[in-house]
Design an enzyme around this catalytic site. Structure first.
Site, PDB file in Angstrom:
ATOM      1  CE  LYS A 169      -3.975  -2.228   2.148  1.00 40.05           C
ATOM      2  NZ  LYS A 169      -3.458  -3.594   1.910  1.00 40.05           N
ATOM      3  CB  VAL A 176       0.007 -12.067   5.803  1.00 41.66           C
ATOM      4  CG1 VAL A 176       1.370 -11.697   5.268  1.00 41.66           C
ATOM      5  CG2 VAL A 176      -0.425 -11.103   6.889  1.00 41.66           C
ATOM      6  CD  GLU A 231     -11.326  -1.468  -0.125  1.00 37.40           C
ATOM      7  OE1 GLU A 231     -11.057  -2.615   0.267  1.00 37.40           O
ATOM      8  OE2 GLU A 231     -12.475  -0.985  -0.097  1.00 37.40           O
TER       9      GLU A 231
END
Length: 648
Positions: A428, A468, A569
């Site tokens: 990100k 993850v 997002e």
């Protein structure tokens, strides 16, 4: 034809079960008493015929001995608890109880036959009869158990019909365990070895993998159990993808450990893990790289209670450092990881001093105290706020913890003479659209700038990777909970994609990347192919044995609903800012070439940021500094407008 035969057999089975199994317990006990009475009489006939060499069913000696045997057997059997156990679950313990009861029966028969001397009754019958009776009783218990559990399969109306995929050692052990599950009926085995097609294992048919679809369709299977722990991840993915369209519940044996130990039970099964859908084989870690910056050294992990931090600690303990400092601001998180590591060391039979430090990385004084006191040689800086929507709603807290926390840790590390300092970064940080990503990019700039300064002895590096699996806030546990609740499954956008990696693999690669660092590198982990979140949701629904409710299937079980992209997002994530990353000695680790800020200029900007944060949380000024440091960062318009209103 197969379907019709299965339906008839099932109907006949249910009728028999309704008559036998659903009888009250007292009636079932009386049925067992009657069966044993007949077997006792049969044992008398057999014993007499063997002893005398003449087959005779009716005579005064036979009648007299039979009366004594029955009169003595029932009180002994009742006292020994023979009729308190369920015959359909008969096992070694049941046979042992029968042997004890028959042994006790020998004593009064000996008194009757030898001491009181029944007329025309051979004395050897006091021993011969109980032995024959025991064999008949044991055979009856085994026969009834086989008939009920294997042929008739004592089940209720919600019986689960299962297929075991894998006819090897693991599959056979699992099938043996399933025999004790009254609510499960094993339909057959499926195996990739087509030579086994048409064979039988312990009376259960084996089907080739090429007949899997027909088998599931013809036999109305509810669940498929994968017993192929030695299969490659790619092969497992092929099988799982083939099962997704069958709408069957799928569970799997996780590894070879239980098979090697010779025990595979139903409790070893788990739901299909999402990492099994990634389809790529994990690379065995390079032991030399794993231990280079850890073995015999003092290691500090900040954010030790988090998803990545805790797994780093588990991996580090196995490399036997001199001591491990756990730095965490969450009291419970620190307690939990300390207890887990203590138990892990006990199981491994090793001892590593573990030092829990409850501290906040954003406090400069706390970092100087911790680093100067323990003088760590290797640091893994995983402390950060990572949840995009929360940091977006609380920018000052996010910037203070992520950026200032990293700055204070870097300063303290240099002062304490830390040899290796590795930052855990994120995808990100690449062309960020949210505050969390922008803050992590600034953290990278801090390490790059310090590494470029002459005279700096600490080797600073950073490792950048994507999501993850199983981390806190991950979509996977949320989807599982929504499916268990009956839906709907919510996702922000049907086209959104993400990179995924397992936590252990990511942590091992972080440690190995740290060992390869020379100073200032941005290491990028090979995350494989990005995963479409909508496809992930569908896979999870189907592998739970349910169907997706949509326009094509309005009668489906679980609906997938879009909630809209959250502030900050992205539809997709990237791992590189520039192009042409360099390869390293590890096939899953690349070295990125990124632009950096000179320390003098960056230091001035960081001081301005610190002042804005301290000045009653001046969000606008703080974000202006961040935008200056990360020009590719495009803050959300909605959030910027809200900040303007708050400031006014």
């Amino acid at each position: 034809m197969i379907v019709q035969n299965n339906v008839r057999w099932r109907a006949a089975r249910e009728k028999i079960l309704s008559f036998i199994v659903d009888r009250p317990r007292v009636q079932r006990q009386l049925m067992a008493v009657a069966i044993d009475g007949f077997l006792c009489v049969a044992a008398v006939w057999i014993a007499f015929s063997l002893r005398l060499g003449v087959w005779n069913l009716i005579s005064l000696p036979i009648g007299t001995f039979t009366a004594f045997a029955l009169a003595l057997w029932y009180p002994i059997a009742w006292k020994a608890g023979v009729y308190r156990s369920l015959i359909r679950f008969s096992g070694a313990r049941t046979i042992a109880d029968l042997a004890i009861a028959c042994g006790l029966l020998t004593i009064p028969l000996f008194i009757v036959c030898v001491i009181f001397r029944l007329p025309a009754v051979p004395r050897t019958l006091c021993v011969l009869h109980p032995m024959i009776f025991l064999m008949l009783l044991a055979a009856s218990r085994v026969g009834i158990r086989f008939a009920l559990l294997d042929l008739l399969k004592v089940v209720s109306a919600d019986v689960r019909r299962v297929v075991v995929y894998g006819a090897g050692r693991a599959g056979q052990q699992l099938a043996l365990s399933l025999r004790h599950e009254s609510q499960v009926h094993l339909v057959g085995f499926v195996d990739d070895d087509v030579r086994l097609d048409g064979q039988r294992l312990d009376g259960v048919p084996v089907f080739g993998a090429n007949r899997l679809h027909d088998l599931l369709e013809d036999t109305d299977v509810d669940e498929v159990l994968l017993a192929i722990p030695s299969a490659s991840r790619a092969r497992r993915r092929e099988i799982i993808e083939a099962l997704q369209d069958e709408e069957v519940y799928v569970r799997s044996l996780p590894n070879l450990t239980s098979v090697i130990e010779g025990r595979v039970t139903v409790s070893d099964l788990h739901e299909i893990q999402i990492d099994e859908l990634l389809g790529r084989e994990p690379v065995t870690p390079n032991e030399l790289l794993m231990g280079k910056t850890i073995v015999g050294k003092t290691v500090l992990v900040s954010g030790a209670g988090g998803s990545i931090g805790s797994e780093l600690c588990r991996q580090i303990i196995q490399c036997r450092p001199a001591r491990l400092i756990l730095l965490e601001q969450s009291e419970y998180g620190l307690y939990a990881i300390e207890q887990e590591l203590t138990e892990l060391m006990r199981e491994m039979g090793i001892t590593v001093p573990i030092i829990p430090e409850l501290a906040n990385v954003s406090e400069r004084s706390s970092m100087r105290r911790v680093y100067s006191h323990y003088r760590p040689e290797t640091v893994f800086h995983a402390a950060a706020y990572k949840h995009v929507p929360l940091v977006e709603a609380n920018p000052i807290s996010g910037l203070r913890n992520n950026i200032m926390g990293t700055l204070h840790s870097v300063e303290a590390a240099e002062e304490a003479g830390v040899a290796n300092f590795t930052l855990i970064s994120t995808d990100k940080a690449v062309r960020p659209t949210n505050i969390m990503g922008a803050s992590k990019r600034v953290c990278e700039l801090i390490l790059q700038a310090r590494a470029a300064e002459p005279g700096v002895k600490t080797i600073f590096s950073m490792v950048r990777f994507g999501n993850v699996l199983g981390s806190s806030g991950s979509v996977v546990p949320r989807f599982k909970a929504q499916i268990a609740a009956g839906g709907p499954v919510t996702l922000t956008h049907r086209e959104i994609t993400r990179y995924f990696m397992t936590i252990p693999e990511a942590s091992q690669l972080v440690i190995q990347a740290s060992a390869m660092a020379k100073g200032g590198e941005v290491f990028v982990l090979d995350m494989g192919e990005p995963v479409r979140i909508a496809d992930l949701a569908r896979s999870m629904i189907r592998l739970s044995g349910l169907s997706v409710r949509d326009a094509d299937n309005p009668e489906g079980d679980i609906e997938i609903v879009e909630s809209g992209l959250r502030p900050g997002e992205k539809l997709y994530e990237e791992l590189l800012i520039g192009d042409n990353p360099q390869t390293t000695n590890h096939p899953r680790i690349m070295r990125a070439r990124e632009k950096l800020w000179p320390w003098e200029k960056l230091d001035q900007e960081l001081k301005s940021l610190d002042a804005a944060i301290r000045r009653s949380g001046d969000s606008i000024s703080a974000m202006q500094v961040v935008c200056s440091l990360v020009p590719e960062y495009a803050p959300a318009t909605e959030r910027t407008g809200r900040l303007e209103i708050d400031r006014a």
